[in-house]
Each structure stands twice: as C-alpha cells, then as structure tokens.
Design a protein around this motif. Structure first.
Motif, PDB file in Angstrom:
ATOM      1  N   TYR A 121       0.785  -1.259  -0.015  1.00 44.81           N
ATOM      2  CA  TYR A 121       0.052   0.021  -0.090  1.00 44.81           C
ATOM      3  C   TYR A 121       0.659   1.276   0.047  1.00 44.81           C
ATOM      4  O   TYR A 121       1.844   1.225   0.931  1.00 44.81           O
ATOM      5  CB  TYR A 121      -0.678  -0.093   1.238  1.00 44.81           C
ATOM      6  CG  TYR A 121      -1.673  -1.413   1.337  1.00 44.81           C
ATOM      7  CD1 TYR A 121      -3.020  -1.210   0.764  1.00 44.81           C
ATOM      8  CD2 TYR A 121      -1.169  -2.306   2.207  1.00 44.81           C
ATOM      9  CE1 TYR A 121      -3.604  -2.469   0.742  1.00 44.81           C
ATOM     10  CE2 TYR A 121      -2.047  -3.393   2.170  1.00 44.81           C
ATOM     11  CZ  TYR A 121      -3.450  -3.530   1.572  1.00 44.81           C
ATOM     12  OH  TYR A 121      -4.024  -4.562   1.700  1.00 44.81           O
ATOM     13  N   LYS A 166      -1.930   6.105   0.778  1.00 45.52           N
ATOM     14  CA  LYS A 166      -2.999   5.753   1.549  1.00 45.52           C
ATOM     15  C   LYS A 166      -3.880   5.473   0.175  1.00 45.52           C
ATOM     16  O   LYS A 166      -5.095   4.808   0.731  1.00 45.52           O
ATOM     17  CB  LYS A 166      -3.548   6.849   2.227  1.00 45.52           C
ATOM     18  CG  LYS A 166      -2.798   7.237   3.352  1.00 45.52           C
ATOM     19  CD  LYS A 166      -3.383   8.359   4.079  1.00 45.52           C
ATOM     20  CE  LYS A 166      -2.497   8.649   5.431  1.00 45.52           C
ATOM     21  NZ  LYS A 166      -3.084   9.725   6.319  1.00 45.52           N
ATOM     22  N   ARG A 167      -3.840   5.463  -0.848  1.00 43.63           N
ATOM     23  CA  ARG A 167      -4.672   5.082  -1.915  1.00 43.63           C
ATOM     24  C   ARG A 167      -4.319   4.210  -2.993  1.00 43.63           C
ATOM     25  O   ARG A 167      -5.083   4.035  -4.058  1.00 43.63           O
ATOM     26  CB  ARG A 167      -5.490   6.416  -2.534  1.00 43.63           C
ATOM     27  CG  ARG A 167      -6.360   7.278  -1.437  1.00 43.63           C
ATOM     28  CD  ARG A 167      -7.101   8.292  -2.043  1.00 43.63           C
ATOM     29  NE  ARG A 167      -7.815   8.836  -1.064  1.00 43.63           N
ATOM     30  CZ  ARG A 167      -9.111   8.722  -1.053  1.00 43.63           C
ATOM     31  NH1 ARG A 167      -9.717   7.747  -1.452  1.00 43.63           N
ATOM     32  NH2 ARG A 167      -9.800   9.180  -0.139  1.00 43.63           N
ATOM     33  N   HIS A 212      -5.843   2.285  -8.015  1.00 43.78           N
ATOM     34  CA  HIS A 212      -5.900   3.428  -7.383  1.00 43.78           C
ATOM     35  C   HIS A 212      -7.282   3.534  -6.788  1.00 43.78           C
ATOM     36  O   HIS A 212      -8.274   3.218  -7.158  1.00 43.78           O
ATOM     37  CB  HIS A 212      -5.536   4.706  -8.260  1.00 43.78           C
ATOM     38  CG  HIS A 212      -5.875   5.846  -7.612  1.00 43.78           C
ATOM     39  ND1 HIS A 212      -5.160   6.447  -6.721  1.00 43.78           N
ATOM     40  CD2 HIS A 212      -6.923   6.759  -7.767  1.00 43.78           C
ATOM     41  CE1 HIS A 212      -5.421   7.616  -6.239  1.00 43.78           C
ATOM     42  NE2 HIS A 212      -6.690   8.015  -7.030  1.00 43.78           N
ATOM     43  N   ARG A 213      -7.419   3.853  -5.427  1.00 46.06           N
ATOM     44  CA  ARG A 213      -8.768   3.953  -4.565  1.00 46.06           C
ATOM     45  C   ARG A 213      -9.067   5.219  -4.666  1.00 46.06           C
ATOM     46  O   ARG A 213      -8.282   6.177  -4.312  1.00 46.06           O
ATOM     47  CB  ARG A 213      -8.971   3.125  -3.298  1.00 46.06           C
ATOM     48  CG  ARG A 213      -8.478   1.520  -3.564  1.00 46.06           C
ATOM     49  CD  ARG A 213      -8.731   0.906  -2.430  1.00 46.06           C
ATOM     50  NE  ARG A 213      -8.773  -0.528  -2.337  1.00 46.06           N
ATOM     51  CZ  ARG A 213      -8.530  -1.338  -1.481  1.00 46.06           C
ATOM     52  NH1 ARG A 213      -8.498  -0.836  -0.246  1.00 46.06           N
ATOM     53  NH2 ARG A 213      -8.616  -2.682  -1.776  1.00 46.06           N
ATOM     54  N   PHE A 214     -10.444   5.786  -5.002  1.00 48.96           N
ATOM     55  CA  PHE A 214     -10.624   7.045  -4.698  1.00 48.96           C
ATOM     56  C   PHE A 214     -11.973   7.195  -4.550  1.00 48.96           C
ATOM     57  O   PHE A 214     -12.868   6.004  -4.058  1.00 48.96           O
ATOM     58  CB  PHE A 214     -10.492   7.785  -6.214  1.00 48.96           C
ATOM     59  CG  PHE A 214     -10.986   7.153  -7.241  1.00 48.96           C
ATOM     60  CD1 PHE A 214     -12.485   7.482  -7.765  1.00 48.96           C
ATOM     61  CD2 PHE A 214     -10.599   6.088  -7.820  1.00 48.96           C
ATOM     62  CE1 PHE A 214     -12.791   6.965  -8.940  1.00 48.96           C
ATOM     63  CE2 PHE A 214     -11.058   5.387  -9.132  1.00 48.96           C
ATOM     64  CZ  PHE A 214     -12.221   5.912  -9.572  1.00 48.96           C
ATOM     65  N   LYS A 241     -13.257   5.629  -0.182  1.00 50.38           N
ATOM     66  CA  LYS A 241     -12.582   4.524  -1.217  1.00 50.38           C
ATOM     67  C   LYS A 241     -13.397   3.820  -1.778  1.00 50.38           C
ATOM     68  O   LYS A 241     -12.931   2.172  -1.979  1.00 50.38           O
ATOM     69  CB  LYS A 241     -11.495   3.986  -0.446  1.00 50.38           C
ATOM     70  CG  LYS A 241     -10.201   4.797   0.103  1.00 50.38           C
ATOM     71  CD  LYS A 241      -9.131   3.923   0.955  1.00 50.38           C
ATOM     72  CE  LYS A 241      -8.236   4.804   1.814  1.00 50.38           C
ATOM     73  NZ  LYS A 241      -7.144   4.078   2.286  1.00 50.38           N
ATOM     74  N   SER A 278     -12.454   2.137  -7.285  1.00 47.47           N
ATOM     75  CA  SER A 278     -11.389   1.546  -7.806  1.00 47.47           C
ATOM     76  C   SER A 278     -10.904   1.529  -9.081  1.00 47.47           C
ATOM     77  O   SER A 278     -11.916   1.142  -9.510  1.00 47.47           O
ATOM     78  CB  SER A 278     -10.714   0.627  -6.728  1.00 47.47           C
ATOM     79  OG  SER A 278     -11.359  -0.712  -7.259  1.00 47.47           O
TER      80      SER A 278
END
Length: 183
Positions: free
Chosen positions: A90, A93-94, A125-127, A131, A134
C-alpha cells in the motif's frame, strides 16, 4: 494447522491432504484397475503490516502414484513442488501494488510437461469518499509460460491436448462498492 503470532501480524500454516481412487477400466477387453494415491504437504508464512503490506510465501509438495493391474500398463510415479509468493503493498493511502508469482517443478511426467513460472501484477488506485471506487490495471502471465499444450503418453496411446488459453494479457477495470448499513 495455523499459528498466529504478534496479534496476527505473522501467521505460520501447515497443511496436508491425501486422496485415494480405485479406477476400473477396460482396454482391448482387458480389465484394468488403476489404484491412484496423492499425498500433499505444504507450508505458508503470512506477514500483515497494517496499511503497508500483506504478503504470503507458500510451498507445497505433492507425490502421486498409480499402480495398474493390467499387464500392458506401467505404474506411474510423479512429484510436484510448488513455490509462490503473493501479496499487496500500500502506497500514499490510496495506491496498491499487487503481485503473484508461482513456480512449479514437475518430475516423473513426460517431456511435454514444462515447469512454468507464472507472474502477474496489478496497480490499483482507490478514490471517492470512503475509497468506494477503484481503478485497476492488471497484467497476467507476464512471462508468457502458460501455454495450454500438454501430452500424455500411456502404454497403449498418446493423447495431445491443446486448449485456447489467454496467455499474456492486460485488463483495466473499474469497481464501485455499493453498501449501506441500517441505522
């Protein structure tokens, strides 16, 4: 059997199994009984570092024997060793970098059986809030060793198999988690 240590940060696992089959067949009017036994043993080590990485190393050994009653068949003994690593790291953080590598060593099979190395990676990438969304780019069989071609040579026949299998390919995916809890 699993042994967790340091609040499940490290987990050691031992596993095993066996299978026995008694297969009856007829070839050229001759009754043949194939008694097959498979024994498998394995070890795994898992490392979980919260919000940084989770990784698993694994290895297994499989012994496969088949004894035939028919006079025109030869008994078979094969071994297989599997080694592998898989996990996720990781970042920021994202971002997630995932990987999976496995190596198989075969012994006792005919010459058409290879010892493939399989490697896959992904970058995700998580957004969005929580979150929930992704976007992932994933590459499969990056060493191009998953051929889908095999040959079995028996005492009275040769069987060639070819399957249409995607070898090296890439996939882009978008995921959105839908969840709602009452209250």
């Amino acid at each position: 059997l699993s042994i967790p240590l340091a609040k499940r940060k490290y987990v050691f696992t031992y596993y095993g199994g066996s299978n026995y089959s008694n297969n009856v067949s007829f070839t050229n009017s001759e009754r043949n009984v194939g008694r097959n036994m498979v024994l498998t043993q394995g070890l795994k080590f898992r490392l979980d570092l919260e919000d940084r990485m989770d990784t698993e190393l694994n290895t297994s050994y499989s012994y496969n024997t088949t004894a035939y009653s028919g006079s025109s068949f030869t008994d078979r003994y094969t071994n297989q060793v599997n080694l592998g690593i898989q996990g996720r790291n990781y970042f920021f953080k994202r971002w997630i970098l995932g990987y999976n590598f496995s190596q198989v060593f075969n012994k006792g099979f005919n010459a058409a059986i290879n010892n493939p190395s399989l490697l896959s990676f992904y970058l995700e990438h998580r957004f969005l809030k929580g979150k929930k969304g992704s976007l992932r780019l994933q590459g499969f069989d990056l060493l191009n060793q998953n051929t889908g071609v095999s040959r079995d040579v028996f005492d009275n026949e040769i069987v060639d198999r070819e399957s249409n299998r995607l070898s090296t390919y890439f996939l882009v995916s978008f995921n959105f988690r839908l969840q709602h809890f009452g209250g």
